[in-house]
Design an enzyme around this catalytic site. Structure first.
Site, PDB file in Angstrom:
ATOM      1  N   ASP A 205      -6.994  -1.274  -4.545  1.00  0.00           N
ATOM      2  CA  ASP A 205      -8.044  -0.856  -3.607  1.00  0.00           C
ATOM      3  C   ASP A 205      -8.925   0.226  -4.227  1.00  0.00           C
ATOM      4  O   ASP A 205     -10.151   0.199  -4.094  1.00  0.00           O
ATOM      5  CB  ASP A 205      -7.433  -0.316  -2.311  1.00  0.00           C
TER       6      ASP A 205
ATOM      7  N   ASP B 153       0.864  -1.181   0.000  1.00  0.00           N
ATOM      8  CA  ASP B 153       0.000   0.000   0.000  1.00  0.00           C
ATOM      9  C   ASP B 153       0.899   1.228   0.000  1.00  0.00           C
ATOM     10  O   ASP B 153       2.005   1.191   0.535  1.00  0.00           O
ATOM     11  CB  ASP B 153      -0.900   0.021   1.240  1.00  0.00           C
TER      12      ASP B 153
END
Length: 154
Positions: free
Chosen positions: A129, A111
């Site tokens: 995401d 991330d």
């Protein structure tokens, strides 16, 4: 079948951006992109969104394989001729596969996108995401519009 190209584009962009982060940033390193709002922050997540269920990879493998299978089935059976529906599924599929690749290869997800709203730090996320979120929003729009058409509401 154009929606599979969208899926491939999402996967490619997701994996490319994660590779760039892994190659060029230390875990925990933060780069300010838009002062006070957007940062690239290198982070690893072995859970789901917001680190939910950290450390339970077997669960993510199982759920992801089931979800991918269901989405592909729905795309093949029901998405033809339904542009918004197929695009929403393409984004969801691309996001699911993008994070699944990380989980299979690294047992964690890279991330790096971090946004700040005043004093609130939104959980760090990635392209996969974002694609999942866009896909869900598009699906909700499709369902709402399709429902209105079905009921004859203008």
């Amino acid at each position: 079948m154009y929606y599979y190209l969208i899926t491939l584009a999402v996967i490619a962009l997701d994996q490319l951006t994660k590779w760039i982060v892994v190659q060029n940033m230390e875990i925990g390193q933060k780069i300010e992109v838009i002062p006070g709002f957007l940062y690239w922050t290198s982070y690893r997540n072995d859970g789901a969104a917001w680190s939910i269920l950290e450390g339970h990879m077997w669960f993510f493998y199982l759920i992801t394989v089931i979800v991918i299978g269901i989405i592909i089935y729905i795309m093949q059976k029901y998405a033809k001729g339904k542009r918004l529906f197929s695009i929403s599924l393409a984004f969801i599929l691309g996001g699911a596969i993008g994070n699944f690749i990380d989980r299979i290869l690294h047992q964690e997800v890279v991330d790096f996108v971090q946004t700040v709203w005043g004093n609130y730090y939104f959980p760090i996320f990635n392209v996969a995401d974002a694609a999942l979120s866009v896909g869900v929003v598009l699906m909700l729009v499709y369902v709402f519009v399709d429902d209105r058409k079905t009921k004859g509401i203008k």
